[in-house]
Scaffold this active site. Structure first.
Site, short mmCIF file in Angstrom:
data_model
loop_
_atom_site.label_atom_id
_atom_site.label_comp_id
_atom_site.label_asym_id
_atom_site.label_seq_id
_atom_site.Cartn_x
_atom_site.Cartn_y
_atom_site.Cartn_z
N ASP A 275 3.83 30.81 -28.37
CA ASP A 275 4.78 31.20 -29.41
C ASP A 275 3.99 31.20 -30.74
OD1 ASP A 275 7.30 31.60 -30.78
OD2 ASP A 275 7.12 29.49 -31.38
N CYS B 75 6.68 -36.33 -22.05
CA CYS B 75 5.56 -36.12 -21.13
C CYS B 75 5.83 -34.91 -20.25
CB CYS B 75 5.33 -37.35 -20.25
SG CYS B 75 6.76 -37.71 -19.19
N CYS C 196 0.83 -1.20 0.00
CA CYS C 196 0.00 0.00 0.00
C CYS C 196 0.87 1.25 0.00
CB CYS C 196 -0.94 0.02 1.20
SG CYS C 196 -0.08 0.13 2.79
N CYS D 244 3.57 1.69 2.68
CA CYS D 244 4.85 1.01 2.42
C CYS D 244 5.77 1.90 1.61
CB CYS D 244 4.60 -0.30 1.65
SG CYS D 244 3.46 -1.44 2.46
#
Length: 814
Positions: free
Chosen positions: A502, A84, A12, A15
């Protein structure tokens, strides 16, 4: 020195704030910022004072983990010989166990091995190991790609699995716990009235897998508490573990015959809280991914190969092998793999993905193209100008990543609230629980209050309220050709009261053409054009380029000046075959003491029509005037009209002469004009307006705008602007339509409104829910809030904030 670190264990905003605070305490740190979304710490520091080891150790000391962030390469290989799934598992486990392998995955169906390794020479070693197992490894070089370890897709899958596991075991717990209350059918063996022992044991057995599936909350939550940096996980861990442990205690009491405890089981609360929080975290991660959806879509659309001309033949090569200067052929329906300049052919190109431009644009020789635009109807050949990390797409991706790491002022406020919130809630929970015990209530009652207060509060909602809205807003902007460099820029934009424009390349197209050539007595037109174009050949100014282009159209052969000197905002001096040629404006010629009085009336007449008069002299003798006109962009007048309606103070700030500037201003509806301004003076005018307590925005696209863009509260640069201007600006408008400016202001307003509404609901929720969880209603004869309902309410608050932020996905450019 700037470094980035991957962070692990954050859940969160608290932290992120905790890590930032800790890192700022270290000596030698200039700047530290944590991006909760990407889980990355960006650190600027003095490498002579601070080491990477010290940084990582400091992060570990407060309960998190970190590593230096490096771009790692995932290599994909083919495997032969597998029969396999156990073969795939065996290869994967052995490769994973190799010390220099960070990640390994074997896809049995596709017969592929994907590997991330820290050792550049690992390929041969991995091949040897696989061979000793009885299988063969072979290269799939065309499928290799750059990725970051610990991908979002893997994280999503992990969270999804944990949520499904939690949900599957929570449903029976919730059913058994509430069956008698809701009069639902229940097997007699687990009915609380007939067999209370099995009733409680069943809930304990089904809740245990939920606790184990969510053990990461307990690891990070209790670790953060021990390190004196509690976070949201701490509240979750405390609340659910207390509920589970008390439920276990109650089960033991029931087994020994104390059946009163059948009404004091909190297993359902623990299971539901953990399941809902896991759902919330999954939705949060999905939301984070959606913010960069546009960039990811662009990345996926970028071709993996390019058609180039090599050895006089058309060849298809991997995009990684294309070099700057290579010629690429783009055929109808194909996407352009890289940026470049068209050298031959003509076609309509759809640039809607990289720039947000809705209509296809005609591209011909000398026009710039951007990958991964789509070629529509013609064959063009273009020379690559940017590859790899230098392409427009790569720069956009980096810019968006950096922008989402930044914090808006309103977000910093939310982080401060979150950082103190957890401490306050723990104290409130313990205090209210003790008060109920002292007032004579049972231990069960006080435990219920303690658990409810811990789980109903949600500091995450404060962090999510700002961060998700800003991320979605920035992502939506990028999708529409608006690249916002920081959260602060996104927030500040809607506060702007004055916008300075400008003229050249911003209001006008920036592609001026020669319209009139006025000659002094006994002067030849072609000779004047020869002198002017040869002098301007070394210039990059748009007016100079227009003169050179006019000479090329006429077919005049030019010469290179032996000396070239530019005077910013005034003009140029060049030496051609030993003679001095001067070109510039009226002020420049006054400084050179060249008399232009006889042509002043003609010059003013040209300027009043919106044309720029350029004076030419040879060895300080006046030769004539070249009039240049730069046409206005079609959307400029409409955009400025909308800005005026918003009540904004719109000003034109240009180095052009007064008459020309006023003529252009009249055509687009600007009443305030500041003309004949030198580049270094533009920043002064910005500062002057700021002194009147105005938030000032500057819109430009040239080198001469860089200082003003940097000085302004918000600097906007058009997508065709120079690199220096783009560096100085806060927001880049990827196409030249000024109406994108209006859309940016609108996006800023909608994002800030979204944040404020999120914060309002998060704050209101906590102000209402905490007193209820403390048992205030019970004092007046009302019900006591159960921990289960508290958990539902807490998750609902965060999910509401996330869904509200996602409404910004509906934003559309006007």
């Amino acid at each position: 020195m700037i470094s980035k670190y991957n962070l692990y264990g954050m859940t969160c905003a608290v932290c992120a704030t905790t890590i930032e605070k800790k890192i700022h305490e270290l000596d030698g740190v200039y700047f530290a910022k944590v991006n909760l979304t990407t889980e990355v710490l960006k650190l600027e520091y003095d490498e002579g004072v601070l080491s990477n080891h010290t940084v990582i150790t400091a992060i570990q000391d407060i309960g998190y983990d970190a590593e230096i962030r490096k771009k790692t390469e995932i290599k994909v290989f083919g495997i032969s010989g597998m029969t396999c799934v156990s073969c795939a598992n065996k290869i994967e486990n052995v490769v994973k166990s190799m010390t220099y392998v960070k990640y390994a995955n074997v896809n049995f169906e596709a017969e592929k091995l994907s590997v991330i390794s820290t050792d550049p020479s690992a390929v041969a070693k991995i091949s040897d190991v696989v061979k000793t197992l009885g299988y063969q490894l072979y290269a799939l070089s065309e499928e290799e790609e750059q990725v970051i370890y610990k991908t979002k897709e893997q994280e999503q899958q992990k969270l999804r699995r944990r949520f499904i596991t939690s949900m599957l075991f929570t449903i029976p717990v919730l059913y058994v716990a509430s069956a008698n209350i809701l009069e639902l059918p229940l097997f007699e063996i687990i009915d609380s009235t007939t067999n209370p022992s099995f009733f409680s044991l069943t809930q304990l057995i089904f809740t245990t897998p939920v606790i184990l599936a969510n053990k990461d909350y307990y690891k990070t939550g209790f670790s953060a508490l021990m390190k004196k940096h509690p976070n949201m996980d701490t509240l979750i861990a405390l609340g659910t573990s207390i509920a589970f442990l008390y439920g276990t205690f109650a089960t033991i009491q029931i087994i020994f015959g104390n059946y009163l405890y059948t009404k004091e089981l909190y297993f359902g609360a623990s299971a539901v809280i953990l399941t809902l929080i896991r759902l919330e975290k999954y939705l949060e991660l999905v939301t984070k991914d959606k913010t960069s959806e546009a960039i990811q879509k662009l990345m996926r659309m970028t071709p993996k190969t390019a058609k180039t001309i090599r050895h006089n033949k058309e060849q298809t090569v991997p995009i990684e092998s294309v070099l700057v200067g290579d010629v690429i052929i783009a055929k109808p329906g194909e996407r352009l793999p890289l940026d470049g300049i068209v050298i031959s052919g003509k076609s309509l190109v759809d640039e809607s993905m990289p720039t947000g431009e809705n209509l296809p644009i005609e591209k011909k020789a000398n026009d710039r193209v951007i990958g991964p635009s789509k070629n529509k109807n013609g064959v063009i050949r273009y020379e690559t100008t940017h590859i790899g990390k230098d392409t427009t797409l790569a720069q956009i991706s980096k810019l968006v990543d950096d922008a989402q790491s930044s914090k808006a002022p309103i977000e910093k406020l939310a982080d401060i609230i979150s950082s103190y919130f957890v401490y306050i809630i723990i104290l409130v929970a313990i205090g209210s629980s003790l008060l109920w015990v002292l007032s004579g209530q049972s231990i069960s009652f006080s435990f219920s209050v303690l658990i409810s207060v811990l789980v109903i509060t949600c500091p995450c909602a404060f962090g999510l309220a700002t961060r998700t809205a800003i991320m979605v807003g920035m992502g939506k902007g990028a999708e529409n050709g608006i690249l916002i460099k920081s959260g602060e820029a996104l927030e500040t934009t809607h506060h702007v009261k004055t916008i300075l424009f400008d003229k050249t390349g911003t209001i006008t197209k920036g592609k001026p053409v020669v319209t009139d050539i006025i000659l002094a007595e006994n002067m030849d037109r072609n000779f004047l054009l020869f002198l002017a174009a040869s002098a301007e050949k070394a210039s990059e100014h748009p007016l100079g380029e227009a003169i050179v282009k006019e000479a090329e159209i006429v077919g005049i052969d030019l010469v290179e000046p032996s000396i070239f000197e530019s005077f910013s905002g005034l003009g140029i001096n060049a030496i051609l075959k030993g003679t001095e040629v001067s070109l510039g404006n009226e002020e420049f010629f006054k400084q050179l003491n060249i008399d232009i009085s006889k042509f002043k009336l003609i010059s003013d007449n040209l300027a009043s029509k919106g044309k720029t008069p350029v004076y030419i002299a040879n060895d300080r003798i006046f030769l004539g005037i070249i009039a240049i006109e730069d046409t206005i962009k079609p959307a400029s007048a409409l955009a400025i009209q909308k800005l005026n309606k918003l009540g904004l103070n719109v000003v034109m700030l240009t180095g052009d002469n007064k008459l020309t500037a006023q003529a252009i201003a009249n055509q687009v509806g600007i009443t305030n004009v500041i003309s004949e301004v030198l580049p270094q003076e533009k920043a002064y005018y910005v500062k002057m307006l700021q002194s009147k307590e105005h938030r000032v925005a500057m819109v430009g696209n040239g080198i001469n705008d860089a200082l003003a863009l940097a000085q302004a509260d918000i600097g906007f640069v058009m997508g065709s602007g120079t690199d220096i201007a783009m560096e100085s600006a806060d927001i880049i408008l990827m196409n030249d339509d000024l109406q994108l400016l209006m859309s940016t202001i609108d996006l800023s307003k909608k994002t800030i409104w979204n944040i404020k509404s999120n914060l309002y609901w998060a704050f209101a929720y906590n102000m209402l829910s905490v007193p209820i969880a403390m048992g205030v209603l019970n004092i007046f004869g009302g019900p006591l809030l159960s921990p289960l309902i508290a958990g539902v309410a807490m998750s609902f608050s965060s999910i509401t904030v996330l869904l509200n932020s996602l409404r910004l996905k509906n934003f559309k450019v006007k």
